[in-house]
Every structure is written in structure tokens, then in C-alpha cells.
Design a protein around this motif. Structure first.
Motif, PDB file in Angstrom:
ATOM      1  N   GLU A  90      -3.712 -54.021  84.029  1.00  0.00           N
ATOM      2  CA  GLU A  90      -3.493 -52.791  83.270  1.00  0.00           C
ATOM      3  C   GLU A  90      -3.178 -51.688  84.269  1.00  0.00           C
ATOM      4  OE1 GLU A  90      -6.574 -52.034  80.394  1.00  0.00           O
ATOM      5  OE2 GLU A  90      -6.181 -53.958  79.404  1.00  0.00           O
ATOM      6  N   ILE A  92      -2.682 -47.733  84.909  1.00  0.00           N
ATOM      7  CA  ILE A  92      -2.973 -46.412  84.341  1.00  0.00           C
ATOM      8  C   ILE A  92      -2.338 -45.357  85.234  1.00  0.00           C
ATOM      9  CG2 ILE A  92      -4.817 -44.739  83.859  1.00  0.00           C
ATOM     10  CD1 ILE A  92      -6.527 -47.256  83.082  1.00  0.00           C
ATOM     11  N   ARG A  94      -2.210 -41.187  85.712  1.00  0.00           N
ATOM     12  CA  ARG A  94      -2.946 -39.979  85.310  1.00  0.00           C
ATOM     13  C   ARG A  94      -2.270 -38.737  85.881  1.00  0.00           C
ATOM     14  NH1 ARG A  94      -8.135 -41.705  83.750  1.00  0.00           N
ATOM     15  NH2 ARG A  94      -8.623 -43.821  84.464  1.00  0.00           N
ATOM     16  N   SER A 100     -12.483 -42.065  82.525  1.00  0.00           N
ATOM     17  CA  SER A 100     -13.212 -42.752  83.604  1.00  0.00           C
ATOM     18  C   SER A 100     -12.939 -42.122  84.969  1.00  0.00           C
ATOM     19  CB  SER A 100     -12.870 -44.248  83.624  1.00  0.00           C
ATOM     20  OG  SER A 100     -11.539 -44.461  84.000  1.00  0.00           O
ATOM     21  N   ASP A 129     -12.546 -55.520  82.206  1.00  0.00           N
ATOM     22  CA  ASP A 129     -11.370 -54.906  82.866  1.00  0.00           C
ATOM     23  C   ASP A 129     -11.711 -54.145  84.149  1.00  0.00           C
ATOM     24  OD1 ASP A 129     -10.044 -55.838  80.619  1.00  0.00           O
ATOM     25  OD2 ASP A 129      -9.829 -53.880  79.673  1.00  0.00           O
ATOM     26  N   ASP A 175      -2.853 -38.889  80.493  1.00  0.00           N
ATOM     27  CA  ASP A 175      -2.837 -40.203  81.162  1.00  0.00           C
ATOM     28  C   ASP A 175      -2.396 -41.255  80.157  1.00  0.00           C
ATOM     29  OD1 ASP A 175      -5.089 -40.914  79.594  1.00  0.00           O
ATOM     30  OD2 ASP A 175      -6.475 -40.224  81.128  1.00  0.00           O
ATOM     31  N   PHE A 176      -2.119 -42.453  80.628  1.00  0.00           N
ATOM     32  CA  PHE A 176      -1.753 -43.546  79.722  1.00  0.00           C
ATOM     33  C   PHE A 176      -1.872 -44.872  80.453  1.00  0.00           C
ATOM     34  CE2 PHE A 176       2.375 -44.393  81.666  1.00  0.00           C
ATOM     35  CZ  PHE A 176       2.675 -43.162  82.251  1.00  0.00           C
ATOM     36  N   LYS A 177      -1.912 -45.927  79.658  1.00  0.00           N
ATOM     37  CA  LYS A 177      -2.033 -47.290  80.193  1.00  0.00           C
ATOM     38  C   LYS A 177      -0.792 -48.087  79.826  1.00  0.00           C
ATOM     39  CE  LYS A 177      -3.658 -50.467  77.852  1.00  0.00           C
ATOM     40  NZ  LYS A 177      -3.210 -51.663  77.108  1.00  0.00           N
ATOM     41  N   THR A 197      -3.403 -45.752  73.520  1.00  0.00           N
ATOM     42  CA  THR A 197      -3.329 -46.148  74.930  1.00  0.00           C
ATOM     43  C   THR A 197      -2.956 -44.998  75.857  1.00  0.00           C
ATOM     44  OG1 THR A 197      -1.006 -46.837  74.749  1.00  0.00           O
ATOM     45  CG2 THR A 197      -2.670 -48.511  74.282  1.00  0.00           C
ATOM     46  N   GLY A 198      -2.928 -43.800  75.318  1.00  0.00           N
ATOM     47  CA  GLY A 198      -2.646 -42.635  76.161  1.00  0.00           C
ATOM     48  C   GLY A 198      -3.456 -41.451  75.676  1.00  0.00           C
ATOM     49  N   ARG A 199      -3.620 -40.469  76.546  1.00  0.00           N
ATOM     50  CA  ARG A 199      -4.271 -39.217  76.107  1.00  0.00           C
ATOM     51  C   ARG A 199      -3.195 -38.157  75.898  1.00  0.00           C
ATOM     52  NH1 ARG A 199      -8.650 -41.010  79.691  1.00  0.00           N
ATOM     53  NH2 ARG A 199     -10.389 -41.442  78.291  1.00  0.00           N
TER      54      ARG A 199
HETATM   55  P1  TMP Z   1      -9.903 -44.272  81.110  1.00  0.00           P
HETATM   56  O1  TMP Z   1      -9.945 -42.841  81.530  1.00  0.00           O
HETATM   57  O2  TMP Z   1     -10.969 -44.635  80.121  1.00  0.00           O
HETATM   58  O3  TMP Z   1      -9.855 -45.195  82.277  1.00  0.00           O
HETATM   59  O4  TMP Z   1      -8.530 -44.466  80.313  1.00  0.00           O
HETATM   60  C1  TMP Z   1      -7.310 -44.111  80.888  1.00  0.00           C
HETATM   61  C2  TMP Z   1      -6.188 -44.306  79.878  1.00  0.00           C
HETATM   62  O5  TMP Z   1      -6.002 -45.673  79.573  1.00  0.00           O
HETATM   63  C3  TMP Z   1      -6.430 -43.625  78.541  1.00  0.00           C
HETATM   64  O6  TMP Z   1      -5.226 -42.990  78.154  1.00  0.00           O
HETATM   65  C4  TMP Z   1      -6.777 -44.708  77.592  1.00  0.00           C
HETATM   66  C5  TMP Z   1      -6.125 -45.919  78.173  1.00  0.00           C
HETATM   67  N1  TMP Z   1      -6.930 -47.129  78.017  1.00  0.00           N
HETATM   68  C6  TMP Z   1      -6.414 -48.186  77.286  1.00  0.00           C
HETATM   69  O7  TMP Z   1      -5.308 -48.120  76.769  1.00  0.00           O
HETATM   70  N2  TMP Z   1      -7.185 -49.312  77.166  1.00  0.00           N
HETATM   71  C7  TMP Z   1      -8.395 -49.439  77.722  1.00  0.00           C
HETATM   72  O8  TMP Z   1      -9.031 -50.483  77.571  1.00  0.00           O
HETATM   73  C8  TMP Z   1      -8.914 -48.323  78.472  1.00  0.00           C
HETATM   74  C9  TMP Z   1     -10.269 -48.399  79.108  1.00  0.00           C
HETATM   75  C10 TMP Z   1      -8.142 -47.211  78.597  1.00  0.00           C
END
Ligand code: TMP
Length: 235
Positions: A90, A92, A94, A100, A129, A175-177, A197-199
Motif C-alpha cells: 500500500e 500512501i 501525504r 497515523s 498492514d 493524503d491518500f492510499k 482511501t483518501g483524506r
Molecule cells: P493513515 O493516516 O491512517 O495511515 O491513512 C493514510 C491514508 O491512507 C488515509 O487517506 C486513509 C488511507 N488508508 C486506506 O485507504 N486504507 C487503510 O487501510 C489505511 C490504514 C489507510
């Protein structure tokens, strides 16, 4: 194209075989989970929003030279995508501290970062993860150097394109994944890019328009998803 048997069910999507071995159909669910499945619920209409918003982003990215698995939307919840073999990483990206990152680094949410941050975690539910880096990816044989380079290059380009695009709708991409897959030897963008999957924060007010409303019990969850599709697609 004929929809055949279900081959997989994940937390947010089901996947069906088709009569074309290169294609599968994804069907987006309203089921919501957080914290590796410990928190569960339903966000009514989420599957429709995530399907349409993801496809909208994938088409935009494809027009800018980033290859997505997207092929064709079939209905509100269903889309034909290329059948990839998922790289179990995955990614990410930011732009501001949140989630996190804030927890790990002791930096308040919303703090500016001097440059975008790219991080990897191992896509493995059993292990929750875990955070890792490109040395782990190479050492475990999860991707080659060339593939890692491509994944990083695409991820930063996705960030530039989507950040700029969302700004035009009054949305800040915090942020996004991303997930990537292999298709006939090439790395392509897979999975989804959505409020799951994103903020996405309102630029003016900082209001959260994403899954954090569900994760943190902030209320108005469905409204936030609807707000995103309304702003981007006028629906
Ligand atoms: P986090 O700050 O919890 O690490 O998340 C970072 C970004 O990743 C956030 O936009 C949400 C996304 N994310 C997922 O899509 N799947 C996941 O399992 C997690 C933990 C975060």
C-alpha cells in the motif's frame, strides 16, 4: 461482456470473473470497516460514490499518462477493470500531517509538511498492514527496483494531478492510499481512489469529507460522501 462467478470478496468490494480472461467486474459495497476490520458499519450510498469517484479520477489520470486498471463503468456500483495481480504494497502519499503520521510523529493534524511524504505498508491483513520501506519490498521479492521506481513516480504524479484538480472544487487533498498491479508485465494503478482511501478536507473550513467521519464517529458520514460526488460530478 458476460458477468460470471464471484471470485473474491473484500471489505469494500466484490470481484466477479467475466468471459474475457483479461477483465473482471468489481462491485462496490456500502459496507465500511476501519482499524483492520475491527469497526464495522454501513454507509448508505458509499459504494455508488466510490465507484463513480474512482472512475472519474482514473479517467483523469489516464488522460495525463498514468495507466489505470479502469476499463468501463457498467452501472452505479459496477465497473469492468483489467485483471491485475496486485503488488502487496500500500502506497500512501501525504501532503499534510494527519492520521497515523500525526500519531507516529507527534505532529498535530493539519500541520504543513515541507514536502510530500511517500510511505509503504505491507498489504497483509493478518499482520495489520505493517509500515515498511523499499528495502523490505526488495528483500521479500515483492517488487523489482524498476517496479518500485515506477510506483513512486506514478504516486507523486497522481498526487500532483489530484491535488491541483481537487483544489478547483474547494477540496484539499491531505493524503491518500494507492495500490498497483501487474498487467501483462506492466505496472498499472489498481484498486480505488475515493473518500474511503483518501483524506479530503474542505479548503475553507477544514471539514472532513471522507471516511474519517466514520472512523471517528463524527456524524454526517453519508452527507460527506454525497458532498464529494456533488462537487466533483454535480450529482
Ligand atoms: P493513515 O493516516 O491512517 O495511515 O491513512 C493514510 C491514508 O491512507 C488515509 O487517506 C486513509 C488511507 N488508508 C486506506 O485507504 N486504507 C487503510 O487501510 C489505511 C490504514 C489507510
Amino acid at each position: 461482456m458476460k458477468k460470471l462467478e464471484q471470485i473474491y470478496e473484500g471489505k469494500a468490494k466484490k470481484v466477479f470473473a467475466t468471459d474475457n480472461p483479461d477483465y473482471v467486474i468489481v462491485s462496490y459495497k456500502d459496507d465500511a470497516t476501519a482499524f483492520n476490520g475491527q469497526k464495522r458499519g454501513t454507509i448508505v450510498g458509499k459504494g455508488v460514490v466510490n465507484n463513480k469517484v474512482s472512475n472519474h479520477f482514473f479517467k483523469l489520470l489516464e488522460s495525463k499518462g498514468i495507466p489505470p486498471h479502469y476499463v468501463k463503468q457498467l452501472s452505479d456500483r459496477e465497473t469492468v477493470v483489467k485483471k491485475v495481480s496486485i503488488v502487496p504494497v500500500e502506497v500512501i502519499v501525504r501532503n499534510k500531517a494527519a492520521g497515523s503520521f500525526s500519531k507516529r510523529m507527534g505532529v498535530p493534524e493539519g500541520s504543513m509538511l515541507l514536502c510530500p511524504v511517500l510511505e509503504f505498508s505491507y498489504k497483509n491483513d493478518e499482520l495489520c498492514d505493517p509500515f515498511f520501506n523499499s528495502y523490505y519490498i526488495r528483500a521479500l521479492g515483492l517488487a523489482t527496483d524498476e517496479e518500485i521506481e515506477k510506483i513512486e513516480e506514478y504516486s507523486f504524479r497522481v498526487n500532483d494531478i489530484l491535488s491541483e484538480y481537487l483544489k478547483g472544487f474547494g477540496v484539499e487533498l491531505i493524503d491518500f492510499k494507492l495500490e498497483f498491479g501487474r498487467f501483462h508485465g506492466d505496472i498499472i494503478l489498481a484498486d480505488e481512489i475515493s473518500p474511503d482511501t483518501g483524506r479530503f478536507w474542505d479548503i475553507e473550513t477544514g471539514k472532513k469529507l471522507d471516511k474519517d467521519r466514520f472512523r471517528r464517529d463524527l456524524g454526517n458520514v453519508e452527507e460527506a460522501y454525497r458532498e464529494i460526488i456533488r462537487r466533483l460530478m454535480g450529482e
